[in-house]
Structures are given as structure tokens and as C-alpha cells.
Design a protein around this motif. Structure first.
Motif, short mmCIF file in Angstrom:
data_model
loop_
_atom_site.label_atom_id
_atom_site.label_comp_id
_atom_site.label_asym_id
_atom_site.label_seq_id
_atom_site.Cartn_x
_atom_site.Cartn_y
_atom_site.Cartn_z
N ALA A 6 6.81 21.45 29.39
CA ALA A 6 5.40 21.97 28.81
C ALA A 6 5.30 21.52 27.56
N ILE A 7 6.25 21.99 26.70
CA ILE A 7 6.35 21.81 25.34
C ILE A 7 6.08 20.35 25.04
N ALA A 8 6.95 19.54 25.71
CA ALA A 8 6.66 18.22 25.37
C ALA A 8 5.52 17.46 25.80
N ALA A 9 4.84 18.12 26.90
CA ALA A 9 3.30 17.79 27.43
C ALA A 9 2.58 18.21 26.27
N ALA A 10 2.65 19.35 25.83
CA ALA A 10 1.85 19.74 24.80
C ALA A 10 1.97 18.93 23.49
N ALA A 204 12.79 22.66 13.12
CA ALA A 204 11.50 22.16 12.25
C ALA A 204 10.63 21.97 13.43
N LEU A 205 11.21 21.24 14.57
CA LEU A 205 9.95 20.84 15.73
C LEU A 205 9.27 22.02 16.23
N PHE A 206 10.35 22.93 16.51
CA PHE A 206 9.59 24.33 17.28
C PHE A 206 8.90 25.05 16.12
N ALA A 207 9.11 25.06 14.91
CA ALA A 207 8.59 25.79 13.91
C ALA A 207 7.27 25.08 13.93
N THR A 208 7.00 23.87 13.64
CA THR A 208 5.71 23.20 13.12
C THR A 208 5.03 23.18 14.37
N ASN A 218 -7.21 26.65 21.37
CA ASN A 218 -7.05 27.06 22.79
C ASN A 218 -6.07 27.84 23.03
N LEU A 219 -6.56 28.99 24.00
CA LEU A 219 -5.60 29.93 24.60
C LEU A 219 -4.30 29.50 25.11
N VAL A 220 -4.41 28.44 26.24
CA VAL A 220 -3.26 28.09 26.82
C VAL A 220 -2.27 27.49 25.61
N HIS A 221 -2.74 26.72 24.85
CA HIS A 221 -1.80 26.03 23.84
C HIS A 221 -1.21 27.19 23.01
N GLY A 222 -2.13 28.22 22.79
CA GLY A 222 -1.47 29.38 21.91
C GLY A 222 -0.31 30.02 22.68
N GLY A 223 -0.43 30.24 23.91
CA GLY A 223 0.72 30.63 24.62
C GLY A 223 1.95 29.66 24.50
N VAL A 224 1.77 28.39 24.75
CA VAL A 224 2.88 27.71 24.48
C VAL A 224 3.47 27.61 23.06
N GLY A 225 2.66 28.01 22.28
CA GLY A 225 3.09 27.80 20.83
C GLY A 225 3.80 29.01 20.63
N ILE A 226 3.64 30.35 21.29
CA ILE A 226 4.62 31.36 21.23
C ILE A 226 5.55 31.01 21.61
N LEU A 227 5.76 30.60 22.90
CA LEU A 227 6.87 30.10 23.60
C LEU A 227 7.78 29.36 22.65
N ALA A 228 7.17 28.13 21.91
CA ALA A 228 8.01 27.45 21.11
C ALA A 228 8.55 28.13 19.87
N PHE A 229 7.87 29.30 19.53
CA PHE A 229 8.39 29.99 18.36
C PHE A 229 9.78 30.91 19.17
N LEU A 230 9.60 31.26 20.16
CA LEU A 230 10.53 31.96 21.00
C LEU A 230 12.10 31.04 21.06
N MET A 231 11.64 29.91 21.57
CA MET A 231 12.59 29.00 21.64
C MET A 231 13.23 28.65 20.32
N GLY A 232 12.42 28.50 19.26
CA GLY A 232 13.06 28.31 17.97
C GLY A 232 13.83 29.26 17.50
N ILE A 233 13.46 30.83 17.81
CA ILE A 233 14.44 31.74 17.39
C ILE A 233 15.84 31.65 18.22
N ALA A 234 15.67 31.13 19.45
CA ALA A 234 16.78 31.03 20.43
C ALA A 234 17.72 30.14 19.55
N VAL A 235 17.16 28.85 19.54
CA VAL A 235 17.72 27.72 19.11
C VAL A 235 18.40 28.19 17.61
#
Lengths: 266, 183
Positions: A6-10, A204-208, A218-235
Motif C-alpha cells: 500500500a505504501i509502495a502504491a501510495a 527518511a522515506l517513512f517520515a517524508t 485525501n482521507l485514504v492517503h492520510g490513513g496510509v500516511g499515519i501508517l507510514a509514521f507508525l512504521m517509521g517509529i517501528a523502524v
């Protein structure tokens, strides 16, 4: 994994709409001035931090350690006993402890710059700083081997395996020479560099990317964006481990190369 | 994904290959590492090693002291046990002696009593013998007197003359004894 997909697609979609993913360029920060870059300042700072802390903690080293001495001794004991003595053996390891201890401290501090807020640049994502370390490690173990076995003795020790029929030696000796002498400094350098470079790029990728998606509207993009932040924290937590581990592995391998070079014939 | 990014990045920034080390960084890295190495070598490692050595010595010294104390305690314990054993031995010896003495005393007493009894019996015998002798003597005199009186009366002749009386009695008694011996 669907999340990555999903992130890659985004990212791809965002790329079409003008998002530029972070690349190796994030390691080429503009000069602070007079040819001095941020990573140079950080590397210089690491010497101040390391020597400041270590001298402070060891200056009044006593039998019953205070807190500062205990902390310093913990690191020192780790490198001295766990890495150096285990790999080199208790007869000769003390000669190499200062080198290995410095090596470990230098790498670990510069690695952890990558996770410190505001600094946030692992200096060793720049390969130039690693090259001298690997070169010194290489010279050290070869020098130690020559000191122990003599020039030809060492090369025989390092490249001619025991208990092998002589006709195989024709094949094995060049291979051993390659893997034990030639390749080692390159693998040392690339392992550390690759981990720091890729880890920083990933963060840097997850953050930016997350920031871009959140601002997309876009609401869906925003959700994916939050996921990206969470992934960034995990990483980030993963990076905490990797940063230590790479410093440990570099030092350990340097110690093992030395130990192997000065090992007795068996 | 990462490799894609790296490839893309490499493609996008061909002017800088991240795998090519920059010369100023090599120089700086070498210098900074050398500074750290010298600092660690001169000021940090010796102090830590000194603390290590002192600690080892302190621990070993403590162990040695503890061992000495332990040895002393052991020696003292052994001594006390020896004393206790000696005291027990002594007590047993005294008991044994007392028992022997007691037995000796009893035996002596018994002997004394035996002697006393023998002595009393002897004494009794002697006394009886003496009394018998006395009785015999007095009886002899009595019998003599009676016999002479009787005989005088029978023969009508005075036998008051001392010498004759005595002779007669002696003869009579000798006869009597001879008869008794013959019987």
C-alpha cells in the motif's frame, strides 16, 4: 505484506503527483561553510563526546566505582572482555584493547547520531569515514600476524589450510588469499556503510512520505500516511538495535581477524 | 523496495555515488580516530586497568584474609574439641578409678570382716577351751575330794594325809584315763 504494498502504491501514485522520494542526496547536505559539512562537525563532535565521557568516568577510577565510572566501565568491560579477550585470547589481547575500544566507541557514537533529534544523520552513512577505520583494522591484523609469524609465516598461516591434499591447494590458496586478506576491508566497510545508509534512507522515506500523504488532503492517503509514521517509529526502534549491532560486529570482526592472525598453528 | 530506492537515487544523482569515499572525509576520519585512539590509550585504558587490578587485588586480599580467619577458627575448634575429648577421657578415667577404689574398699572391708569373724571365732574357741580346762581342773579337784571323801567313808580310814590322798587320787585318775583310752 499488504502494508508495504500500500505504501509502495501510495509512493508511486504520489510520485506521479510530484512527490520526490528521499534518495542518496539526503546525505549531501549543504556545507556549513568553508568546505565543512554537517557530518564533519558530527564526527569531530564524537571525539569530544567520547573522550569527554571516557576521561571523566575513568579519571578517578577506584575499586568501588561511582555511577559514572560504572557506566564507563560497563562499556569498557564489554569491549575488553566480551569482544577482545574472547576473540584474541587472554595472552595478547591487552595490546589491542585500546584500538578496539576506540573503534567501538567511534562507530557507536556516530551511528547513534542517526536517531538523536536535530542531529539525525548517521555520520557513517558517508563511506569516507569508514574507509580509514577498515584500513587501520586491516593493517592491524596483518601487522599483528607478521609480528607473530613473520612475513612469509603469516601469509602461509593465513592462506594455506591444514590437512588438504596438495593439488587442491592450487585452488584453495588463491581463494583463501582473497577471502582472508583482500576482501576483508571491503566487507567491513560496506557492511557498516550499507546498514547506516539504508537505515537512514528508510527512516527518511517513512517520515517524508508520511508527511506528504497527510498533507495530500485525501482521507485514504492520510490513513496510509499515519501508517507510514507508525512504521517509521517501528523502524526507528529497529535502527536502535542495528546501530549498536553494527558497531559491535565491526569491532568483533576486527578482533577476530587479529585473533585469527596471531593464533598458534594447530 | 529499498534497493529500488537506492537504484533510483543513484540514477537520479549521478554526480555523487554514495559508494565513492570523499577524500576530506577520509582525512578527517583518520585524524579524529587517531585523536580518540591516543586519548583512550593514554588516559582511559590505564585508569580502568589500574582499577581492575586494584579490584582484583582487593578481592584476593579479602579472600586471603577470610581464609586466614577460617583457618584460625578451624584451629580453635579443633583445640576445643581436643580439650573436650580430654575432659571426657579424664572423667571416664576418674569414674573408672572410683569404681576400682570402691571395689577395692569393698574387698578390703570384706577381708577385714572375715578376719574379725575368724578372730572372734578363734577367741571364742580359746575361751571355751580355757573354760573347759578350768572346768576340767575344778572338776578334777571336786571329783578327787568327793572320791576321797567317799572312799574314806567306805574304808573308814582317814585319807586326810596330804601325800597319800594325792597319790590315791592320781592313781584313780590314771586308771580312769586308762580305761577311757582303752574304751
Amino acid at each position: 505484506m499488504s502494508l508495504t504494498a500500500a505504501i509502495a502504491a501510495a509512493s508511486v501514485k504520489a510520485g506521479e503527483s510530484g512527490f520526490e522520494a528521499p534518495n542518496a542526496g539526503i546525505f549531501n547536505l549543504p556545507e556549513v561553510g568553508a568546505g565543512v559539512t554537517k557530518s564533519m562537525l558530527l564526527v569531530g563532535l564524537s571525539a569530544v563526546l567520547i573522550l569527554g565521557f571516557m576521561i571523566a568516568s575513568s579519571r578517578k577510577a577506584s575499586v568501588v566505582p561511582g555511577r559514572l565510572q560504572f557506566a564507563g566501565e560497563m562499556v569498557y568491560g564489554f569491549v575488553r572482555n566480551t569482544i577482545a579477550r574472547e576473540s584474541i585470547g587472554s595472552e595478547h589481547f591487552m595490546k589491542f584493547v585500546p584500538f578496539l575500544f576506540s573503534l567501538f566507541l567511534f562507530i557507536v557514537v556516530n551511528n547513534y547520531y542517526g536517531i538523536v533529534p536535530l542531529l539525525q544523520l548517521p555520520s557513517f552513512g558517508r563511506i569516507g569515514y569508514i574507509v580509514p577505520l577498515a584500513a587501520i583494522a586491516w593493517l592491524t591484523f596483518i601487522g599483528a600476524g607478521i609480528w607473530k609469524h613473520g612475513f612469509f609465516g603469516f601469509f602461509k598461516h593465513a592462506t594455506v589450510p591444514h590437512g588438504v591434499p596438495s593439488w587442491i591447494l592450487v585452488l584453495l590458496v588463491p581463494l583463501e588469499f582473497l577471502s582472508n586478506i583482500v576482501v576483508r576491508p571491503f566487507t567491513l566497510t560496506l557492511r557498516l556503510f550499507g546498514n547506516m545508509f539504508a537505515g537512514h534512507l528508510l527512516l527518511a522515506l517513512f517520515a517524508t512520505g508520511g508527511a506528504y500523504l497527510l498533507q495530500d488532503g485525501n482521507l485514504v492517503h492520510g490513513g496510509v500516511g499515519i501508517l507510514a509514521f507508525l512504521m517509521g517509529i517501528a523502524v526507528s526502534f529497529l535502527e536502535l538495535i542495528v546501530m549498536f549491532l553494527q558497531a559491535y560486529v565491526f569491532t568483533l570482526l576486527a578482533a577476530m581477524y587479529i585473533g585469527e592472525a596471531i593464533a598458534d598453528e594447530h | 523496495m529499498i534497493s529500488n530506492v537506492v537504484v533510483a537515487a543513484a540514477a537520479a544523482h549521478e554526480e555523487h555515488n554514495p559508494l565513492m569515499p570523499a577524500v576530506p572525509e577520509i582525512i578527517l576520519g583518520t585524524i579524529v580516530f587517531a585523536i580518540i585512539l591516543v586519548g583512550i590509550w593514554k588516559f582511559v585504558v590505564p585508569n580502568f586497568e589500574k582499577a581492575y587490578a586494584e579490584r582484583t587485588q582487593a578481592i584476593e586480599g579479602g579472600l586471603a584474609a577470610a581464609e586466614t580467619k577460617q583457618a584460625e577458627a578451624d584451629a580453635k575448634l579443633a583445640e576445643l574439641e581436643k580439650q573436650l575429648a580430654e575432659a571426657r577421657h579424664e572423667a571416664a578415667r576418674i569414674r573408672e578409678e572410683a569404681r576400682e577404689q570402691g571395689a577395692a574398699i569393698v574387698a578390703e572391708m570384706r577381708e577385714q570382716a572375715q578376719t574379725e569373724a575368724t578372730r572372734i571365732v578363734e577367741h571364742g574357741k580359746t575361751q571355751i577351751e580355757a573354760e573347759r580346762q578350768q572346768a576340767v581342773t575344778s572338776l578334777r579337784a571336786e571329783v578327787g575330794t568327793l572320791a576321797t571323801g567317799l572312799a574314806g567313808r567306805i574304808v573308814g580310814e582317814s585319807l586326810d594325809d596330804e601325800a597319800r590322798q594325792s597319790r590315791v587320787v592320781e592313781r584313780f585318775l590314771a586308771d580312769l584315763e586308762g580305761a577311757e583310752a582303752a574304751k
